[in-house]
Design a protein around this motif. Structure first.
Motif, PDB file in Angstrom:
ATOM      1  N   ALA A   1       0.791  -1.090  -0.037  1.00  0.00           N
ATOM      2  CA  ALA A   1      -0.057  -0.102  -0.131  1.00  0.00           C
ATOM      3  C   ALA A   1       0.917   1.266   0.024  1.00  0.00           C
ATOM      4  O   ALA A   1       0.498   2.335  -0.546  1.00  0.00           O
ATOM      5  N   CYS A   2       1.899   1.273   0.666  1.00  0.00           N
ATOM      6  CA  CYS A   2       2.939   2.302   0.902  1.00  0.00           C
ATOM      7  C   CYS A   2       3.512   2.737  -0.644  1.00  0.00           C
ATOM      8  O   CYS A   2       3.623   3.761  -1.296  1.00  0.00           O
ATOM      9  N   LEU A   3       3.934   1.404  -1.269  1.00  0.00           N
ATOM     10  CA  LEU A   3       4.710   1.788  -2.555  1.00  0.00           C
ATOM     11  C   LEU A   3       3.495   2.126  -3.417  1.00  0.00           C
ATOM     12  O   LEU A   3       3.754   3.152  -4.107  1.00  0.00           O
ATOM     13  N   TYR A   4       2.100   1.514  -3.476  1.00  0.00           N
ATOM     14  CA  TYR A   4       1.269   2.127  -4.370  1.00  0.00           C
ATOM     15  C   TYR A   4       0.974   3.716  -4.156  1.00  0.00           C
ATOM     16  O   TYR A   4       0.866   4.366  -5.164  1.00  0.00           O
ATOM     17  N   ALA A   5       0.967   4.017  -3.050  1.00  0.00           N
ATOM     18  CA  ALA A   5       0.571   5.330  -2.586  1.00  0.00           C
ATOM     19  C   ALA A   5       1.835   6.441  -3.000  1.00  0.00           C
ATOM     20  O   ALA A   5       1.489   7.719  -3.012  1.00  0.00           O
ATOM     21  N   GLY A   6       3.161   6.185  -3.091  1.00  0.00           N
ATOM     22  CA  GLY A   6       4.205   6.763  -3.404  1.00  0.00           C
ATOM     23  C   GLY A   6       5.098   7.184  -2.257  1.00  0.00           C
ATOM     24  O   GLY A   6       5.710   8.149  -2.421  1.00  0.00           O
ATOM     25  N   VAL A   7       4.735   6.644  -1.296  1.00  0.00           N
ATOM     26  CA  VAL A   7       5.712   6.624   0.315  1.00  0.00           C
ATOM     27  C   VAL A   7       7.096   5.974  -0.329  1.00  0.00           C
ATOM     28  O   VAL A   7       7.089   4.758  -0.944  1.00  0.00           O
ATOM     29  N   ASP A   8       8.077   6.495   0.195  1.00  0.00           N
ATOM     30  CA  ASP A   8       9.488   6.122  -0.081  1.00  0.00           C
ATOM     31  C   ASP A   8       9.810   4.999   0.744  1.00  0.00           C
ATOM     32  O   ASP A   8      10.741   5.168   1.724  1.00  0.00           O
ATOM     33  N   ILE A   9       8.957   3.889   1.128  1.00  0.00           N
ATOM     34  CA  ILE A   9       9.375   2.882   2.102  1.00  0.00           C
ATOM     35  C   ILE A   9      10.375   2.088   1.438  1.00  0.00           C
ATOM     36  O   ILE A   9      10.634   2.069   0.241  1.00  0.00           O
ATOM     37  N   CYS A  10      11.593   1.768   2.157  1.00  0.00           N
ATOM     38  CA  CYS A  10      12.494   0.928   1.586  1.00  0.00           C
ATOM     39  C   CYS A  10      12.933  -0.426   2.299  1.00  0.00           C
ATOM     40  O   CYS A  10      13.858  -1.085   1.887  1.00  0.00           O
ATOM     41  N   GLY A  11      12.017  -0.721   3.363  1.00  0.00           N
ATOM     42  CA  GLY A  11      12.409  -2.217   4.060  1.00  0.00           C
ATOM     43  C   GLY A  11      11.401  -2.324   4.924  1.00  0.00           C
ATOM     44  O   GLY A  11      10.857  -1.491   5.489  1.00  0.00           O
TER      45      GLY A  11
END
Ligand code: ADP
Ligand code: MN
Ligand code: MN
Ligand code: MN
Length: 359
Positions: free
Chosen positions: A179-189
């Motif tokens: 969901a974070c990737l979809y939203a455009g959040v810079d999640i990295c791990g």
């Protein structure tokens, strides 16, 4: 018991087509606790491209511990836009900061001054990466998957663990990441943490004011995903007393000079400055000026004592850790291990820039 509605029935309605040009905009803001997130929805008749396209809105501050009942209108100023992973399509999450009736920033609006400081420091290109630790709770406020009226076996097998007897709630972690990737959040791990039912995700490296924006939205998404699963997320820095690890928000930080050859000397200068302002940093590292973190920063369970400043290469019992790889390369970043899991990332990144660059 959590109220669980039937998602199959819900889907009947979600399958209705959404008219073109009608955008559901979920406005998000930080409430009077400095930790809670609130949100409410409105329709926009256009697709917003930037926060400036979105109208300023208001809410009842007397219901969020942000205003007196007699003067309760507060203003929401849109400041960052993300795609909405819950509604999909052209729907959006609109992160806002909060202003009072007199247009002064609300007490819990830490973004306002942070944005100022990031603007002043922008030629240094400050990058941050925050490791957000959190714990999952059952609806009875007891950690998810722990035996009721008892405790799991001692810590050891759970960190980065695999298996139904090691980790609880992985569905939430997976759903949150996507969901974070979809939203455009810079999640990295992400990883399972030392205490069972405790997890971590990392956001970064993210420059300047965007660090706080992305982490707040990642937290909002986490609470919403967990809600779908009937599970509660707590950012309490020490949810279980005793021999159980607490939860932090290690903040990794670098400037352009730190990332270049010879950067280790710049990192050491920054640590020297940080050492002179320990109390000021502790006050900025949880929403209760150190009171929450007091339960966590004991000097045990991979923490430093709240009363002392320390730094070291690869030292997880220090306030500041220089990662081993950074010491070997001679450049990179430092890790401030003190911020509490419930910290406001705007307050944390602001004070780091003030101490290491602006003063
Ligand atoms: P740890 O070993 O402490 O558990 P993690 O892998 O969990 O470390 O997190 C490392 C964090 O450091 C990530 O959020 C990442 O974005 C951040 N990071 C990596 N390089 C930099 C950098 N040059 N400047 C700032 N943050 C960085
Ligand atoms: Mn980590
Ligand atoms: Mn961790
Ligand atoms: Mn860390």
């Amino acid at each position: 018991m959590a109220v669980q509605t039937n998602k199959t029935t819900l889907n009947k309605y979600l399958e209705l087509e959404q008219p073109d040009g009608k955008v559901m905009a979920e406005y998000l803001w930080i409430d009077g606790s400095g930790e809670g997130i609130r949100s409410k929805c409105r329709t926009l008749n256009f697709i917003p491209k930037s926060p400036k396209d979105c109208p300023i809105w208001n809410f009842d501050g007397s219901s969020t511990a942000q205003a007196e009942g007699s003067n309760s209108d507060m203003y929401l100023h849109p400041c960052a836009i993300f795609r909405d992973p819950f509604r999909g399509g052209e729907n959006r999450l609109i992160l806002c900061d909060v202003y009072k009736y007199n247009n002064k920033p609300a007490e819990t609006n830490k973004r306002h001054t942070c944005a100022d400081v990031m603007e002043k420091a922008k030629e240094h290109k400050p990058w941050f990466g925050i490791e957000q630790e959190y714990s999952l709770l059952d609806y009875d406020s007891y950690p998810l998957g722990w035996p009721k009226n008892g405790y799991p076996g001692p810590q050891g097998p759970y960190y980065c663990g695999v298996g139904a007897n090691r980790v609880h709630g992985r569905d939430i972690v997976e759903a949150h990441y996507r969901a974070c990737l979809y939203a455009g959040v810079d999640i990295c791990g992400c990883n399972a943490e030392v205490m069972p039912a405790q997890w971590e995700f990392q956001v970064g490296p993210t420059e300047g004011i965007a660090m706080g924006d992305h982490l707040w939205v990642a937290r909002y998404i986490l609470h919403r995903v967990a809600e779908d699963f009937g599970v509660v997320v707590t950012l309490d820095p020490k949810p279980m007393t005793g021999d159980w690890n607490g939860a932090g928000a290690h903040t990794n930080y670098s400037t352009k000079a730190m990332r270049e050859t010879g950067g280790l000397a710049v990192i050491e200068e920054a640590i020297e400055k940080l050492s002179k302002h320990h109390v000021r940093h502790i006050k900025a590292y949880d929403p209760n000026e150190g009171k929450d973190n007091e339960r966590r920063l004991t000097g045990l369970h991979e923490t430093s004592s709240i009363h002392d400043f320390s730094a070291g290469v690869a030292n997880r019992g220090a306030s500041i850790r220089i990662p081993r790889q950074v010491a070997e390369d001679g450049y990179g970043y430092l890790e401030d291990r003190r911020p509490s899991s419930n910290c406001d990332p705007y307050a944390v990144t602001e004070v780091i820039i003030r101490t290491t660059i602006l003063e």
